[in-house]
Design an enzyme around this catalytic site. Structure first.
Site, PDB file in Angstrom:
ATOM      1  N   HIS A 125      60.685  43.573  11.987  1.00  0.00           N
ATOM      2  CA  HIS A 125      61.063  43.133  13.004  1.00  0.00           C
ATOM      3  C   HIS A 125      62.691  43.118  12.266  1.00  0.00           C
ATOM      4  O   HIS A 125      62.908  42.262  10.970  1.00  0.00           O
ATOM      5  CB  HIS A 125      60.407  41.658  13.135  1.00  0.00           C
ATOM      6  N   TYR A 135      73.924  41.403   9.827  1.00  0.00           N
ATOM      7  CA  TYR A 135      72.653  42.078   9.710  1.00  0.00           C
ATOM      8  C   TYR A 135      72.648  43.286   8.218  1.00  0.00           C
ATOM      9  O   TYR A 135      71.726  42.428   7.355  1.00  0.00           O
ATOM     10  CB  TYR A 135      72.829  44.141  10.414  1.00  0.00           C
ATOM     11  N   THR A 180      71.678  40.242   5.563  1.00  0.00           N
ATOM     12  CA  THR A 180      70.141  40.030   5.933  1.00  0.00           C
ATOM     13  C   THR A 180      69.576  41.046   4.949  1.00  0.00           C
ATOM     14  O   THR A 180      68.319  41.304   3.821  1.00  0.00           O
ATOM     15  CB  THR A 180      69.412  40.024   7.110  1.00  0.00           C
ATOM     16  N   ILE A 208      68.740  56.002  13.070  1.00  0.00           N
ATOM     17  CA  ILE A 208      67.375  55.996  13.517  1.00  0.00           C
ATOM     18  C   ILE A 208      67.371  56.231  15.250  1.00  0.00           C
ATOM     19  O   ILE A 208      67.870  54.674  15.413  1.00  0.00           O
ATOM     20  CB  ILE A 208      66.093  55.148  12.890  1.00  0.00           C
TER      21      ILE A 208
HETATM   22  P1  NDP Z   1      63.968  47.075  17.608  1.00  0.00           P
HETATM   23  O1  NDP Z   1      65.566  46.360  17.686  1.00  0.00           O
HETATM   24  O2  NDP Z   1      64.407  48.304  17.848  1.00  0.00           O
HETATM   25  O3  NDP Z   1      63.095  46.185  17.401  1.00  0.00           O
HETATM   26  C1  NDP Z   1      62.861  45.042  16.783  1.00  0.00           C
HETATM   27  C2  NDP Z   1      61.656  44.638  17.115  1.00  0.00           C
HETATM   28  O4  NDP Z   1      61.800  43.508  16.779  1.00  0.00           O
HETATM   29  C3  NDP Z   1      61.461  44.207  18.447  1.00  0.00           C
HETATM   30  O5  NDP Z   1      60.059  45.022  18.103  1.00  0.00           O
HETATM   31  C4  NDP Z   1      61.939  43.250  18.959  1.00  0.00           C
HETATM   32  O6  NDP Z   1      60.744  42.451  20.021  1.00  0.00           O
HETATM   33  C5  NDP Z   1      61.685  42.475  17.784  1.00  0.00           C
HETATM   34  N1  NDP Z   1      61.714  41.099  17.171  1.00  0.00           N
HETATM   35  C6  NDP Z   1      63.271  41.026  17.808  1.00  0.00           C
HETATM   36  N2  NDP Z   1      63.956  39.663  17.579  1.00  0.00           N
HETATM   37  C7  NDP Z   1      62.645  38.617  17.026  1.00  0.00           C
HETATM   38  C8  NDP Z   1      62.364  37.562  16.868  1.00  0.00           C
HETATM   39  N3  NDP Z   1      63.031  36.529  16.813  1.00  0.00           N
HETATM   40  N4  NDP Z   1      61.092  37.409  16.433  1.00  0.00           N
HETATM   41  C9  NDP Z   1      59.993  37.878  16.266  1.00  0.00           C
HETATM   42  N5  NDP Z   1      60.127  39.487  17.169  1.00  0.00           N
HETATM   43  C10 NDP Z   1      61.455  40.118  17.320  1.00  0.00           C
HETATM   44  O7  NDP Z   1      64.749  47.552  15.968  1.00  0.00           O
HETATM   45  P2  NDP Z   1      64.383  48.932  15.113  1.00  0.00           P
HETATM   46  O8  NDP Z   1      63.316  50.010  16.084  1.00  0.00           O
HETATM   47  O9  NDP Z   1      66.107  50.025  15.801  1.00  0.00           O
HETATM   48  O10 NDP Z   1      64.542  48.547  13.776  1.00  0.00           O
HETATM   49  C11 NDP Z   1      63.592  48.114  12.842  1.00  0.00           C
HETATM   50  C12 NDP Z   1      63.678  48.249  11.444  1.00  0.00           C
HETATM   51  O11 NDP Z   1      63.992  49.357  11.044  1.00  0.00           O
HETATM   52  C13 NDP Z   1      63.869  47.108  11.510  1.00  0.00           C
HETATM   53  O12 NDP Z   1      63.971  46.018  10.240  1.00  0.00           O
HETATM   54  C14 NDP Z   1      66.239  47.404  10.853  1.00  0.00           C
HETATM   55  O13 NDP Z   1      66.358  47.023  10.532  1.00  0.00           O
HETATM   56  C15 NDP Z   1      65.376  49.275  10.165  1.00  0.00           C
HETATM   57  N6  NDP Z   1      66.535  50.352   9.840  1.00  0.00           N
HETATM   58  C16 NDP Z   1      66.611  50.925  11.315  1.00  0.00           C
HETATM   59  C17 NDP Z   1      67.582  51.515  11.703  1.00  0.00           C
HETATM   60  C18 NDP Z   1      67.786  52.070  12.731  1.00  0.00           C
HETATM   61  O14 NDP Z   1      68.785  53.013  13.206  1.00  0.00           O
HETATM   62  N7  NDP Z   1      67.143  52.069  14.533  1.00  0.00           N
HETATM   63  C19 NDP Z   1      68.406  51.666  10.411  1.00  0.00           C
HETATM   64  C20 NDP Z   1      67.748  51.402   9.781  1.00  0.00           C
HETATM   65  C21 NDP Z   1      67.054  50.006   9.082  1.00  0.00           C
HETATM   66  P3  NDP Z   1      61.135  41.836  21.219  1.00  0.00           P
HETATM   67  O15 NDP Z   1      62.386  41.555  21.532  1.00  0.00           O
HETATM   68  O16 NDP Z   1      59.836  41.609  21.706  1.00  0.00           O
HETATM   69  O17 NDP Z   1      60.681  40.513  19.880  1.00  0.00           O
END
Ligand code: NDP
Length: 282
Positions: A114, A177, A180, A212
């Site tokens: 997350h 970000y 973290t 991604i």
């Molecule tokens: P998304 O923003 O699509 O998804 C984030 C998820 O975290 C959602 O399920 C959201 O659901 C949940 N979330 C957000 N805030 C909270 C909170 N306070 N408590 C609990 N859950 C929370 O992210 P991605 O799928 O793009 O990224 C997933 C992982 O991949 C991350 O760790 C990101 O750093 C990493 N990553 C992604 C990249 C990209 O380009 N997409 C690149 C590099 C790394 P909800 O809102 O329902 O809480």
């Protein structure tokens, strides 16, 4: 020539060490995936479901989790349960983990994925946001990992930490970000050594992702960069395979490994390339 020779050696070594993934090993596996309501976490849940795992998913939005869990069942998950949790709270990380342990009777995979929303813009001095995002993206990972370690030790399980190339290489527009993700790399890199030195049963996989194509990421970078984005479903599968085959690291797409490995060879070229990968209009 030296550069090409080094790259070839590393490529061959990686190929040589390529693990064999047995999809059967995930049948019935007890898995907790965080941040699984959307994006990469959602795709990980669907893959685990297709492999016949028992899954608990968590995020904040219960109604979305419910839909993802239903789809997981239709894809073949042995179990698909969900719990709403806000990872910025002190107690919810523990609550989600306890729920998974109770419902699944233990844990084989803990996938910490997350992230809280964070702006893609020049840092504006919002210190409170940095404090908050550290809680969501870093402290909750530490808290859940600690709480899950005993169960993973018992099951010879795996901890999968989803990090980013931005945790290895600073870029503009993402200062909070990036902080973290660097913290995750540092903390879990250290923990990885300690687990190995203690002959722990737990494997720890730190995943480095490039850009991604999730909705959240695409919305943020729109008009600001031409860096190519890669499919979330492939990123998800790459990390699942790395976790199942107990790899210390996973890089997706593949070239992120070489970017991370070579970024300090010619720092001024790296700085130039990074800054020119983004559009900035004051
Ligand atoms: P998304 O923003 O699509 O998804 C984030 C998820 O975290 C959602 O399920 C959201 O659901 C949940 N979330 C957000 N805030 C909270 C909170 N306070 N408590 C609990 N859950 C929370 O992210 P991605 O799928 O793009 O990224 C997933 C992982 O991949 C991350 O760790 C990101 O750093 C990493 N990553 C992604 C990249 C990209 O380009 N997409 C690149 C590099 C790394 P909800 O809102 O329902 O809480």
């Amino acid at each position: 020539k030296l550069f090409l020779a080094s790259v070839s050696v590393v490529l061959i070594a990686n190929r040589w060490n390529a693990p064999t993934f047995d999809p059967e090993s995930l049948k019935g596996a007890r898995v907790l995936v965080t941040g699984a309501s959307t994006g990469i976490g959602e795709q990980m849940a669907y893959h685990y479901a297709r492999f016949g795992a028992q899954i608990v998913i968590t995020a904040r939005r219960e109604h979305v989790l419910k839909q993802v869990a239903e789809r997981c069942l239709s894809l073949g998950a042995q179990k698909a349960l969900y719990i709403s949790a806000d990872m910025s709270s002190e107690s919810d990380p523990d609550k989600a983990l306890s729920f998974a342990l109770d419902q699944l009777g233990g844990l084989d995979y803990l996938v910490l994925n997350h992230i809280g929303p964070s702006p893609f813009s020049m840092w504006d001095g919002d210190v409170e946001h940095v404090r908050w995002i550290m809680k969501v993206n870093f402290f909750s990972y530490v808290q859940m990992a600690w709480k899950g370690l005993e169960a993973l030790e018992k099951s010879k399980g795996s901890l999968v930490i989803v990090s980013s190339l931005l945790g290895k290489m600073a870029s503009p527009f993402v200062a909070p970000y990036t902080a973290t993700k660097s913290a995750l790399n540092g903390f879990f890199g250290s923990l990885q050594h300690e687990l190995a030195m203690k002959n722990s049963n737990v494997s720890l996989t730190i995943c480095t992702l490039g850009l991604i194509d999730t909705e959240a990421a695409m919305e943020k970078v729109k008009g600001k960069t031409d860096v190519p984005a890669y499919p979330a479903a492939d990123a998800a599968l790459s990390m699942i395979v790395a976790g199942a085959t107990r790899q210390p690291e996973d890089y997706y797409p593949w070239f992120t490994f070489y970017v991370a490995a070579t970024k300090d060879w010619f720092p001024s070229i790296t700085r130039y390339t990074v800054r020119n990968s983004y559009t900035y209009e004051p």
